[in-house]
Motif scaffolding. Structure first.
Motif, PDB file in Angstrom:
ATOM      1  N   HIS A  61       0.844  -1.196   0.000  1.00 46.16           N
ATOM      2  CA  HIS A  61       0.000   0.000   0.000  1.00 46.16           C
ATOM      3  C   HIS A  61       0.875   1.239   0.000  1.00 46.16           C
ATOM      4  N   LYS A  62       0.263   2.383  -0.145  1.00 40.72           N
ATOM      5  CA  LYS A  62       1.011   3.638  -0.212  1.00 40.72           C
ATOM      6  C   LYS A  62       0.805   4.482   1.043  1.00 40.72           C
ATOM      7  N   GLY A  63       0.727   3.830   2.196  1.00 41.23           N
ATOM      8  CA  GLY A  63       0.601   4.559   3.461  1.00 41.23           C
ATOM      9  C   GLY A  63      -0.729   4.346   4.158  1.00 41.23           C
ATOM     10  N   ILE A  64      -1.761   3.994   3.408  1.00 38.11           N
ATOM     11  CA  ILE A  64      -3.083   3.721   3.984  1.00 38.11           C
ATOM     12  C   ILE A  64      -3.514   2.346   3.496  1.00 38.11           C
ATOM     13  N   ASP A  65      -3.765   1.449   4.410  1.00 35.91           N
ATOM     14  CA  ASP A  65      -4.123   0.074   4.075  1.00 35.91           C
ATOM     15  C   ASP A  65      -5.638  -0.074   4.125  1.00 35.91           C
ATOM     16  N   ILE A  66      -6.270   0.019   2.954  1.00 38.15           N
ATOM     17  CA  ILE A  66      -7.735  -0.056   2.857  1.00 38.15           C
ATOM     18  C   ILE A  66      -8.236  -1.418   3.348  1.00 38.15           C
ATOM     19  N   VAL A  67      -7.528  -2.493   3.007  1.00 38.89           N
ATOM     20  CA  VAL A  67      -7.944  -3.836   3.442  1.00 38.89           C
ATOM     21  C   VAL A  67      -7.986  -3.901   4.964  1.00 38.89           C
ATOM     22  N   ARG A  68      -6.963  -3.357   5.602  1.00 35.37           N
ATOM     23  CA  ARG A  68      -6.897  -3.367   7.063  1.00 35.37           C
ATOM     24  C   ARG A  68      -8.001  -2.502   7.672  1.00 35.37           C
ATOM     25  N   MET A  69      -8.301  -1.387   7.014  1.00 31.55           N
ATOM     26  CA  MET A  69      -9.378  -0.520   7.502  1.00 31.55           C
ATOM     27  C   MET A  69     -10.715  -1.246   7.436  1.00 31.55           C
ATOM     28  N   PHE A  70     -10.987  -1.934   6.318  1.00 34.73           N
ATOM     29  CA  PHE A  70     -12.218  -2.713   6.192  1.00 34.73           C
ATOM     30  C   PHE A  70     -12.300  -3.766   7.295  1.00 34.73           C
ATOM     31  N   GLY A  71     -11.190  -4.493   7.509  1.00 31.42           N
ATOM     32  CA  GLY A  71     -11.164  -5.525   8.544  1.00 31.42           C
ATOM     33  C   GLY A  71     -11.413  -4.962   9.931  1.00 31.42           C
ATOM     34  N   ALA A  72     -10.817  -3.794  10.220  1.00 38.62           N
ATOM     35  CA  ALA A  72     -11.004  -3.169  11.534  1.00 38.62           C
ATOM     36  C   ALA A  72     -12.459  -2.743  11.727  1.00 38.62           C
ATOM     37  N   VAL A  73     -13.060  -2.182  10.679  1.00 35.28           N
ATOM     38  CA  VAL A  73     -14.461  -1.757  10.771  1.00 35.28           C
ATOM     39  C   VAL A  73     -15.369  -2.963  11.001  1.00 35.28           C
ATOM     40  N   ILE A  74     -15.132  -4.035  10.262  1.00 34.91           N
ATOM     41  CA  ILE A  74     -15.954  -5.245  10.419  1.00 34.91           C
ATOM     42  C   ILE A  74     -15.821  -5.796  11.837  1.00 34.91           C
ATOM     43  N   ASN A  75     -14.586  -5.890  12.339  1.00 38.35           N
ATOM     44  CA  ASN A  75     -14.382  -6.412  13.706  1.00 38.35           C
ATOM     45  C   ASN A  75     -14.983  -5.495  14.757  1.00 38.35           C
ATOM     46  N   ASP A  76     -14.926  -4.184  14.529  1.00 41.89           N
ATOM     47  CA  ASP A  76     -15.542  -3.245  15.472  1.00 41.89           C
ATOM     48  C   ASP A  76     -17.064  -3.399  15.478  1.00 41.89           C
ATOM     49  N   ILE A  77     -17.638  -3.587  14.309  1.00 42.82           N
ATOM     50  CA  ILE A  77     -19.091  -3.776  14.224  1.00 42.82           C
ATOM     51  C   ILE A  77     -19.486  -5.077  14.921  1.00 42.82           C
ATOM     52  N   LYS A  78     -18.723  -6.145  14.664  1.00 47.41           N
ATOM     53  CA  LYS A  78     -19.024  -7.436  15.290  1.00 47.41           C
ATOM     54  C   LYS A  78     -18.928  -7.362  16.808  1.00 47.41           C
ATOM     55  N   SER A  79     -17.887  -6.674  17.299  1.00 46.53           N
ATOM     56  CA  SER A  79     -17.670  -6.637  18.749  1.00 46.53           C
ATOM     57  C   SER A  79     -18.477  -5.534  19.434  1.00 46.53           C
ATOM     58  N   GLY A  80     -18.990  -4.588  18.657  1.00 47.92           N
ATOM     59  CA  GLY A  80     -19.755  -3.489  19.236  1.00 47.92           C
ATOM     60  C   GLY A  80     -18.875  -2.495  19.981  1.00 47.92           C
ATOM     61  N   SER A  81     -17.582  -2.461  19.656  1.00 46.73           N
ATOM     62  CA  SER A  81     -16.668  -1.514  20.300  1.00 46.73           C
ATOM     63  C   SER A  81     -15.643  -1.030  19.283  1.00 46.73           C
ATOM     64  N   LEU A  82     -14.841  -0.089  19.714  1.00 43.85           N
ATOM     65  CA  LEU A  82     -13.802   0.440  18.842  1.00 43.85           C
ATOM     66  C   LEU A  82     -12.441  -0.067  19.317  1.00 43.85           C
ATOM     67  N   LYS A  83     -12.271  -1.374  19.289  1.00 41.56           N
ATOM     68  CA  LYS A  83     -11.038  -1.955  19.809  1.00 41.56           C
ATOM     69  C   LYS A  83      -9.978  -2.166  18.735  1.00 41.56           C
ATOM     70  N   GLU A  84     -10.370  -2.175  17.484  1.00 43.20           N
ATOM     71  CA  GLU A  84      -9.430  -2.455  16.405  1.00 43.20           C
ATOM     72  C   GLU A  84      -8.706  -1.187  15.960  1.00 43.20           C
ATOM     73  N   GLY A  85      -7.434  -1.343  15.654  1.00 45.20           N
ATOM     74  CA  GLY A  85      -6.652  -0.253  15.089  1.00 45.20           C
ATOM     75  C   GLY A  85      -6.340  -0.586  13.646  1.00 45.20           C
ATOM     76  N   ALA A  86      -6.283   0.421  12.795  1.00 44.04           N
ATOM     77  CA  ALA A  86      -6.002   0.180  11.378  1.00 44.04           C
ATOM     78  C   ALA A  86      -4.869   1.061  10.889  1.00 44.04           C
ATOM     79  N   SER A  87      -4.087   1.609  11.801  1.00 47.23           N
ATOM     80  CA  SER A  87      -3.032   2.507  11.364  1.00 47.23           C
ATOM     81  C   SER A  87      -1.836   1.729  10.826  1.00 47.23           C
ATOM     82  N   THR A  88      -1.210   2.290   9.810  1.00 49.49           N
ATOM     83  CA  THR A  88      -0.030   1.694   9.203  1.00 49.49           C
ATOM     84  C   THR A  88       1.214   2.298   9.850  1.00 49.49           C
ATOM     85  N   ILE A  89       2.367   1.771   9.517  1.00 55.36           N
ATOM     86  CA  ILE A  89       3.623   2.331  10.025  1.00 55.36           C
ATOM     87  C   ILE A  89       3.740   3.784   9.580  1.00 55.36           C
ATOM     88  N   SER A  90       3.366   4.068   8.341  1.00 50.72           N
ATOM     89  CA  SER A  90       3.431   5.443   7.829  1.00 50.72           C
ATOM     90  C   SER A  90       2.542   6.372   8.646  1.00 50.72           C
TER      91      SER A  90
END
Length: 143
Positions: A102-131
């Motif tokens: 990716h070029k600094g923003i990982d869209i796949v990781r963001m989608f995964g974090a949103v899905i896991n947050d929705i499933k868990s009902g909390s904002l526990k997932e992080g989607a930030s990249t090293i950049s």
């Protein structure tokens, strides 16, 4: 009034609706903030990264180490080329396993974090990249 339990298909479509509405909204919001701050990024000085705490090593006139001063942690700048490949790979697999894809923003990781947050009902997932973490550390305050 009794509440009906939603079927699996109903839950799936609700999540799909949230995902298809929530993610584009968040992405548009992020891109708006990004576009507004483009002028700020033009003035970014990479030398500001050197302000991070690191160990000061004092040498005597013969080039031998005389004294080490540190602020609680022994931190030293190391050339990335000198790091063993296993250390680099371990860091990338832990922090950002698609770093080279990716070029600094990982869209796949963001989608995964949103899905896991929705499933868990909390904002526990992080989607930030090293950049993103580097920009946060170098350019933003702790507040």
């Amino acid at each position: 009034m009794k509440h009906r339990k939603r079927s699996a298909a109903g839950r799936f479509f609700l999540r799909l609706l949230l995902f298809t509405v929530l993610f584009p909204f968040c992405a548009a919001l992020f891109m708006g903030f990004y576009a507004c701050s483009l002028e700020d990024w033009k003035s970014f000085d990479p030398a500001s990264l050197s302000d991070m705490e690191e160990t000061l090593i004092i040498y005597d006139r013969d080039g031998k180490e005389y004294l080490r001063l540190n602020g609680g942690e022994d931190r030293r700048v190391i050339d990335a080329a000198k790091l063993p490949e296993n250390i680099k790979n371990a860091f990338l697999s832990t922090e950002d396993n698609r770093f080279y894809e990716h070029k600094g923003i990982d869209i796949v990781r963001m989608f995964g974090a949103v899905i896991n947050d929705i499933k868990s009902g909390s904002l526990k997932e992080g989607a930030s990249t090293i950049s993103q973490q580097l920009v946060k550390t170098a350019a933003l305050s702790g507040d």
